[in-house]
Motif scaffolding. Structure first.
Motif, PDB file in Angstrom:
ATOM      1  N   GLY A  14       0.803  -1.337  -0.025  1.00 55.19           N
ATOM      2  CA  GLY A  14       0.013  -0.047   0.140  1.00 55.19           C
ATOM      3  C   GLY A  14       0.768   1.412  -0.094  1.00 55.19           C
ATOM      4  N   ALA A  15       2.153   1.151  -0.325  1.00 56.26           N
ATOM      5  CA  ALA A  15       3.057   2.322  -0.141  1.00 56.26           C
ATOM      6  C   ALA A  15       3.820   2.114  -1.197  1.00 56.26           C
ATOM      7  N   PRO A  16       4.710   3.310  -2.027  1.00 56.15           N
ATOM      8  CA  PRO A  16       5.778   2.977  -2.955  1.00 56.15           C
ATOM      9  C   PRO A  16       7.112   2.984  -2.262  1.00 56.15           C
ATOM     10  N   TRP A  17       7.024   3.454  -0.752  1.00 51.34           N
ATOM     11  CA  TRP A  17       8.412   3.442  -0.129  1.00 51.34           C
ATOM     12  C   TRP A  17       7.985   3.597   1.367  1.00 51.34           C
ATOM     13  N   PRO A  18       8.849   3.046   2.183  1.00 49.20           N
ATOM     14  CA  PRO A  18       8.537   3.060   3.605  1.00 49.20           C
ATOM     15  C   PRO A  18       8.365   4.296   4.191  1.00 49.20           C
ATOM     16  N   SER A  19       7.521   4.588   5.287  1.00 51.28           N
ATOM     17  CA  SER A  19       7.073   5.882   5.913  1.00 51.28           C
ATOM     18  C   SER A  19       8.581   6.561   6.205  1.00 51.28           C
ATOM     19  N   SER A  20       8.513   7.953   5.940  1.00 58.16           N
ATOM     20  CA  SER A  20       9.651   8.841   6.213  1.00 58.16           C
ATOM     21  C   SER A  20       9.703   8.932   7.752  1.00 58.16           C
ATOM     22  N   ALA A  23       3.477  -2.718  10.877  1.00 57.50           N
ATOM     23  CA  ALA A  23       4.671  -1.804  11.021  1.00 57.50           C
ATOM     24  C   ALA A  23       5.708  -1.943   9.849  1.00 57.50           C
ATOM     25  N   GLY A  24       5.600  -2.455   9.114  1.00 56.41           N
ATOM     26  CA  GLY A  24       6.486  -2.704   7.868  1.00 56.41           C
ATOM     27  C   GLY A  24       8.025  -2.508   8.181  1.00 56.41           C
ATOM     28  N   THR A  25       8.726  -1.777   7.750  1.00 55.48           N
ATOM     29  CA  THR A  25      10.223  -1.628   8.258  1.00 55.48           C
ATOM     30  C   THR A  25      10.430  -0.793   9.706  1.00 55.48           C
ATOM     31  N   GLY A  26       9.523  -0.642  10.299  1.00 54.42           N
ATOM     32  CA  GLY A  26       9.665  -0.152  11.581  1.00 54.42           C
ATOM     33  C   GLY A  26       9.858   1.529  11.945  1.00 54.42           C
ATOM     34  N   VAL A  27       9.766   2.218  10.793  1.00 50.59           N
ATOM     35  CA  VAL A  27       9.786   3.738  11.044  1.00 50.59           C
ATOM     36  C   VAL A  27       9.115   4.273  12.055  1.00 50.59           C
ATOM     37  N   GLN A  51       5.831 -11.942   6.153  1.00 50.76           N
ATOM     38  CA  GLN A  51       6.935 -12.741   6.866  1.00 50.76           C
ATOM     39  C   GLN A  51       8.223 -12.281   6.769  1.00 50.76           C
ATOM     40  N   VAL A  52       8.673 -11.702   5.607  1.00 55.92           N
ATOM     41  CA  VAL A  52       9.802 -11.125   5.566  1.00 55.92           C
ATOM     42  C   VAL A  52      10.092  -9.844   6.473  1.00 55.92           C
ATOM     43  N   LEU A  53       8.933  -8.939   6.270  1.00 54.15           N
ATOM     44  CA  LEU A  53       9.122  -7.809   7.203  1.00 54.15           C
ATOM     45  C   LEU A  53       8.957  -8.144   8.596  1.00 54.15           C
TER      46      LEU A  53
END
Ligand SMILES: C[S@@+](CC[C@H](N)C(=O)[O-])C[C@H]1O[C@@H](n2cnc3c(N)ncnc32)[C@H](O)[C@@H]1O
Length: 207
Positions: free
Chosen positions: A43-49, A73-77, A99-101
């Protein structure tokens, strides 16, 4: 000649192995991989800033003893911003369905409880007796199928029946939020212009 060729092959093999290891530990690369395999749920083109993370965390009142549940949480930003904001690690429960994230989050935040699960199933792993102070959601409600988003959001009233904060970000910079505005009481909003793309952080009160 044969020796030189095998030396070259071994060099390339090592480069490939190291690149793979590097890619497995770099959040944005994993995120992009997820984006290609599951565009609607990512749902996003890039992790949150960092700016978006800070604005989401700033909406959280510090203090209290209840659980703060972070969904998607995605990448945890946002996770990192919550910790920087002063939220105690014991109060955080992180939920991610990729699973990967999930594995990446576990490595990045060994001190936190990270759960590999669908946000639609929160009731299965959060007992009704646990008090929830806030839900911090990066779930891409607009890109998920309507029914899936409804299932997830309809749970939030049951999870936090006695009033809790809800923070959600959206790429819709104005107007009511589908699934949320008709259910929860709007409190505040702020735009993270430096995010890619710019995003609005909206704070609601549940219940
Ligand atoms: C917009 S991205 C989150 C970006 C995150 N703030 C970051 O900086 O990486 C949305 C995340 O929600 C996760 N997600 C989507 N649907 C989910 C669901 N039903 N349950 C749990 N996580 C979900 C995706 O796997 C993705 O990591």
């Amino acid at each position: 000649m044969r020796f030189q060729r095998s030396l070259l092959m071994s060099f390339f093999r090592q480069c490939k192995d190291r690149t793979l290891v590097f890619a497995q530990n770099v959040g944005p690369l994993l995120f992009i991989r997820e984006l290609f395999s599951n565009p609607a749920t990512t749902g996003a083109p890039w992790p949150s800033s960092r700016q978006l993370g800070i604005k989401m965390a700033a909406a959280m009142p510090v203090g209290g003893s209840g659980l703060i549940v972070e969904l998607g949480a995605g990448t945890g930003v946002v996770t990192q911003a919550l910790l920087d904001h002063g939220v105690e690690p014991e109060r955080l429960l992180i939920v991610e369905r990729s699973q990967v994230l999930f594995e990446y989050l576990q490595k990045r935040f060994p001190q936190l409880r990270v759960v590999l699960a669908d946000a639609a199933d929160c009731r299965d792993f959060i007992p009704a007796s646990i008090k929830i102070d806030a839900i911090v959601s990066s779930i891409p409600l607009r890109s998920l199928p309507f029914e899936d988003a409804e299932t997830i959001v309809s749970q939030w009233c049951k999870l936090a029946p006695h009033g809790a904060w809800l923070v959600q970000f959206t790429y819709a910079l104005w107007g009511p939020l589908r699934h949320l505005s008709s259910r929860f009481a709007f409190q505040d909003s702020a735009i993270a212009w430096l995010n890619f793309p710019p995003a609005r952080v909206v704070l609601f009160k549940i219940g």
